[in-house]
Design an enzyme around this catalytic site. Structure first.
Site, mmCIF file in Angstrom:
data_model
loop_
_atom_site.group_PDB
_atom_site.id
_atom_site.type_symbol
_atom_site.label_atom_id
_atom_site.label_comp_id
_atom_site.label_asym_id
_atom_site.label_seq_id
_atom_site.Cartn_x
_atom_site.Cartn_y
_atom_site.Cartn_z
ATOM 1 N N LYS A 249 0.914 -1.133 -0.019
ATOM 2 C CA LYS A 249 0.174 -0.183 0.246
ATOM 3 C C LYS A 249 0.800 1.167 0.006
ATOM 4 O O LYS A 249 0.073 2.228 -0.961
ATOM 5 C CB LYS A 249 -0.728 -0.199 1.567
ATOM 6 C CG LYS A 249 -2.111 0.120 1.272
ATOM 7 C CD LYS A 249 -3.216 0.011 1.829
ATOM 8 C CE LYS A 249 -2.818 0.054 3.464
ATOM 9 N NZ LYS A 249 -2.710 -0.648 4.385
ATOM 10 N N ARG B 67 -11.952 2.597 8.585
ATOM 11 C CA ARG B 67 -12.031 0.796 8.912
ATOM 12 C C ARG B 67 -13.180 0.402 9.572
ATOM 13 O O ARG B 67 -12.762 -1.486 9.601
ATOM 14 C CB ARG B 67 -11.053 1.084 10.180
ATOM 15 C CG ARG B 67 -9.354 1.488 9.245
ATOM 16 C CD ARG B 67 -8.765 1.175 10.817
ATOM 17 N NE ARG B 67 -7.351 2.282 10.319
ATOM 18 C CZ ARG B 67 -5.717 1.698 10.373
ATOM 19 N NH1 ARG B 67 -5.259 -0.085 11.181
ATOM 20 N NH2 ARG B 67 -4.731 1.606 10.262
ATOM 21 N N ARG C 48 11.570 -2.228 12.978
ATOM 22 C CA ARG C 48 9.307 -1.953 13.561
ATOM 23 C C ARG C 48 9.080 -3.402 14.770
ATOM 24 O O ARG C 48 9.860 -4.837 13.881
ATOM 25 C CB ARG C 48 8.374 -2.693 12.589
ATOM 26 C CG ARG C 48 8.756 -0.480 11.959
ATOM 27 C CD ARG C 48 7.444 -0.588 11.334
ATOM 28 N NE ARG C 48 5.650 -1.236 11.240
ATOM 29 C CZ ARG C 48 4.610 -1.584 10.762
ATOM 30 N NH1 ARG C 48 4.228 0.071 10.063
ATOM 31 N NH2 ARG C 48 3.563 -1.954 11.410
#
Length: 193
Positions: free
Chosen positions: A14, A89, A134
């Site tokens: 994305k 969402r 991350r």
């Protein structure tokens, strides 16, 4: 004004594709996370309201997020359109977004959903975890849980927009340029309409 929503689970590409779409079509990237950080940093009334919820460990209410989106739309009258990322969402958020856009005389033209197999997503995220720093990209169980959470929540949003014949599923595996070509083709069909 041409507005689109780009969907895709974590690791679907994305981020890569949205940058390219924004550049090609002159769209304004509208990420709710970025909006929240910007409003909080600017200590705007909306930012302060959002921060008070976040400081208590609560989700920022949809009304506050919608107000931030409204403000972003008003502050970018020259934009050819907006690419919504990370929002909506839930079905309630999709309905609220549609209501807001309708008040502004525009709407969502297309919802592009990148489809990538879970096996490929896990592989991509583990690779990203090697360089991203991350912590949620290095554990396969956490990655699988994130993908499951995405599927649960966004499936309802896709179903909502399917009612209006706005959802297009795009194969998100393979060559980055080919995927971009597929996304562009779908946009071009609707942007001329």
């Amino acid at each position: 004004m041409f507005n689109l929503i780009l969907f895709g689970p974590p690791g679907s590409g994305k981020g890569t594709q949205s940058e390219r779409l924004i550049s090609k079509y002159g769209l304004k990237h509208l990420s709710t996370g970025d909006l929240l950080r910007s409003e909080i940093a600017g200590q705007t009334p909306l930012g302060l309201a959002a921060k008070s919820f976040m400081d208590k460990g609560q989700l920022v209410p949809d009304e506050v997020v919608i107000e931030m989106i409204s403000s972003a739309l008003d502050n970018n009258p020259q934009a050819h359109g907006f690419l919504f990322d990370g929002f909506p969402r839930t079905t309630a958020q999709a309905e609220a977004l549609d209501k807001l856009l309708n008040q502004k005389g525009t709407s969502i033209a297309i919802v592009l959903a990148l489809q990538v197999s879970q096996e490929e997503l896990i592989k991509r995220l583990l690779n990203r975890g090697l360089t991203s720093g991350r912590s949620d990209d290095v554990n396969e169980e956490i990655i699988a849980a994130r993908i499951g959470e995405y599927e649960k929540k966004t499936a309802a949003v896709a179903d909502y927009y399917k009612k209006y014949d706005k959802v297009v599923f795009v194969h998100g595996e393979g060559d980055v340029d080919e995927i971009f070509g597929s996304l562009s083709k779908e946009i071009d069909i609707r942007d001329r309409a």
